[in-house]
Design an enzyme around this catalytic site. Sequence first.
Site, short mmCIF file in Angstrom:
data_model
loop_
_atom_site.label_atom_id
_atom_site.label_comp_id
_atom_site.label_asym_id
_atom_site.label_seq_id
_atom_site.Cartn_x
_atom_site.Cartn_y
_atom_site.Cartn_z
N GLU A 22 19.19 37.75 -55.23
CA GLU A 22 18.71 38.77 -56.18
C GLU A 22 18.73 38.25 -57.62
O GLU A 22 17.81 38.55 -58.40
CB GLU A 22 19.57 40.04 -56.07
CG GLU A 22 19.34 40.86 -54.80
CD GLU A 22 20.02 40.29 -53.55
OE1 GLU A 22 20.80 39.33 -53.68
OE2 GLU A 22 19.76 40.82 -52.44
N ARG B 181 24.11 42.88 -58.40
CA ARG B 181 24.36 41.45 -58.60
C ARG B 181 23.57 40.87 -59.75
O ARG B 181 23.91 39.83 -60.27
CB ARG B 181 23.87 40.68 -57.36
CG ARG B 181 24.62 40.97 -56.18
CD ARG B 181 24.66 39.77 -55.30
NE ARG B 181 25.83 39.95 -54.49
CZ ARG B 181 26.05 39.26 -53.40
NH1 ARG B 181 25.19 38.36 -53.02
NH2 ARG B 181 27.13 39.46 -52.72
N LYS C 243 18.84 35.82 -31.90
CA LYS C 243 18.99 37.17 -32.41
C LYS C 243 18.43 38.15 -31.37
O LYS C 243 17.35 37.92 -30.82
CB LYS C 243 18.24 37.28 -33.74
CG LYS C 243 18.80 38.31 -34.67
CD LYS C 243 18.38 38.10 -36.10
CE LYS C 243 18.79 39.32 -36.93
NZ LYS C 243 18.67 39.15 -38.36
C1 LIG Z 1 23.16 40.76 -51.54
C2 LIG Z 1 22.47 41.27 -50.31
N1 LIG Z 1 21.12 41.28 -50.25
C3 LIG Z 1 20.49 41.73 -49.15
C4 LIG Z 1 21.20 42.18 -48.09
C5 LIG Z 1 20.48 42.76 -46.89
N2 LIG Z 1 20.75 41.97 -45.69
C6 LIG Z 1 21.64 42.34 -44.76
S1 LIG Z 1 21.75 41.27 -43.52
C7 LIG Z 1 20.53 40.31 -44.16
C8 LIG Z 1 20.07 39.09 -43.44
C9 LIG Z 1 21.20 38.22 -43.07
O1 LIG Z 1 20.72 37.15 -42.32
P1 LIG Z 1 21.76 36.22 -41.62
O2 LIG Z 1 22.89 35.94 -42.54
O3 LIG Z 1 21.03 35.06 -41.08
O4 LIG Z 1 22.37 37.11 -40.47
P2 LIG Z 1 21.67 37.59 -39.11
O5 LIG Z 1 21.47 39.07 -39.25
O6 LIG Z 1 20.40 36.85 -38.91
O7 LIG Z 1 22.68 37.29 -38.06
C10 LIG Z 1 20.07 40.82 -45.36
C11 LIG Z 1 19.01 40.23 -46.19
C12 LIG Z 1 22.61 42.16 -48.19
N3 LIG Z 1 23.39 42.62 -47.21
N4 LIG Z 1 23.21 41.70 -49.29
#
Ligand SMILES: Cc1ncc(C[n+]2csc(CCOP(=O)(O)OP(=O)(O)O)c2C)c(N)n1
Length: 642
Positions: free
Chosen positions: A363, A391, A279
């Site tokens: 959630e 959700r 990342k």
């Molecule tokens: C239902 C929901 N909860 C929280 C989020 C906030 N959110 C956006 S990206 C993320 C982390 C995603 O991590 P990952 O899938 O590993 O992707 P990365 O950014 O590490 O590539 C979160 C918690 C969201 N988009 N949707």
Amino acid sequence: MLSQIQSPEDLKNVPKNKLPQLAEEIRRKIIEVVGKNGGHLASNLGVVELTIALHRVFNSPDDAIIFDVSHQCYAHKIFTGRYNQFDTLRQHGGISGFTRRVESPHDFFDNGHSSTSISQGIGLLAAWQNTGKDGKVVAVIGDGALTGGMALEAMNHAGQLGKNLIVVLNDNKMSISENTGSISNYLSKLSMSGFYQHFRNKLNYLVGKLPNSDRHLGKVIYRFKRALKGLLLSNNLFSDLGFEYVGPLDGHNIREMEKVFMQAKKLTGPVVIHVMTTKGKGYSPAENDPATFHGIGPFLISDGKVEKFDNLSFTQIFSQTMVKLASVNNKIAAITAAMAKGTGLDAFARKYPERFYDVGIAEEHAVSFAAGLAAGGMTPVVAIYSTFIQRAVDQIIHDIAISHFGAVICLDRSGAVPDDGETHQGIFDIALLRPVPNITILSPATARDLELSLTWAVNAGKPVVIRYPKSTCPSELEPFSAEIREGRGVFVSSDTFAPSLSVQFDRDVETEDEKAKPSRKVLFVCTGGILAETLQACRSLLMEGVRADIYSIRFIKPFDFEYFYNIAKEYDAVIFAEDGVKEGGISQSAGDYLLKNSYNNFEICAFPQKFLSQGSRTQILEDCKMDCRSLAERALALLYKK
Ligand SMILES: Cc1ncc(C[n+]2csc(CCOP(=O)(O)OP(=O)(O)O)c2C)c(N)n1
């Protein structure tokens, strides 16, 4: 090179030896634009090579590449004809920071909420197969998004359907903060099956050295390799669910990924391709602190520093208050769904790790888990963004409200949410939750108000929802220190926030001019999240010689209609300002009560029943005629029936 790539076809024509340079150019462009506009920097820098490999092997849009959450789609946007608009990323009227169907046929879904891509992917594949369309479907999902229940539900179904869905698991060991939970631990184990990796590479090297005549030996070695893999990685979750599993691969090695993607195209069943990425790759401030650079406002590219604001935000006040309350009440527990930093619960986590729970992007589980804590005698406080609580509405109703559990649900980012667009607006929570029995909903307007509300809520012993916006707190006003009386709002006379203007107003009434035009008074009735704009509107009306006071709706539910009416009836006009969607909002009910009592000179300013596109907070409010100027104009129009 970048400006010459208008489509995935152009990308396919880039010679292999030029690809590293291309990746470098993309990174530079992403850093430049996100530095100016803000955005999801670290996630996007991590998937540059992965996106190149995907678009070179698959034929989008005949094949579908679906990005989970889709916050990591910037390189995809550049390769699919949006390079020239890329400077407008996340700007009002510009291109979105997420995939958007209206923008391009290469964007198959309007994503923004996590863990949906596998469901969408198998649905699309099933439809294509039923309608005779021949295309591959790839779901790109992060290790964070894989912790969401929906992703696991979808894998369960995909394994049963047996269709050739290609799941690319982008594993960077990070959600927004460090990924948590058993799945994350499990992925680490998979990626650390180093012995196998090492052995496999050695064998590949040896097979490569064999003369053509020894192809038979090559086949034997290949079978041995598979057997060894089966032995070492026999407990593979993905295989058990009916997927082929390939990996882990180096997610920055385009050649290696291209080879595997080509193979995956030939499979008939579902496959997981596990790809390891870094990342923030290529920009050291983001590599060193990927959580801060996950989603970031404009920053200085030379050192990665972000502008700081003097006034504290609602999130910061929530964060501080939680730590304070926990220090005197050891029953308080805090829960986040992978948003410790965003919600401000990171401070609580550092101080009280034994009472802090990051449940992953889950959630629904977070809310039901809170029900369990409450049943066991704790006082859980769940902090979730308003948009993501959508959700878990069923869990609030079924697991919290029916049983009347003492749980507090704090909805950050309620109301207008800047920059992220339709998927992230926090405008539906009031309408979704107000009809639910047993629930109390608070909408604090200032720092002190939030502190009082949260303190009251953790002692209430019943389900309480507290909503507040993504913004700094308005300067403190004395009336908000008033003791909490259930159902009642906070009356703020203009004397308290604009004494000089009020005095001038009183004096002006004595002038000849004012006698000719009888003095008027308007009452603004606002939810807490829009107090700042309401205050501004009042100030400008005072300058026009109109008295303008405020009734801040501290309790959206219960709402003491009679108490409110006795204040409102003294005014020539009432303007409601509610930072939620109008249908099902509190203003509609309060307006009905006014009508029933024969008071009809009021207007409701609330969000229309529309998905609101991206812009700054002010731009969104302007679009919806809820900014301070529009509020003042609507008041004047009502007063003077313009
Ligand atoms: C239902 C929901 N909860 C929280 C989020 C906030 N959110 C956006 S990206 C993320 C982390 C995603 O991590 P990952 O899938 O590993 O992707 P990365 O950014 O590490 O590539 C979160 C918690 C969201 N988009 N949707």
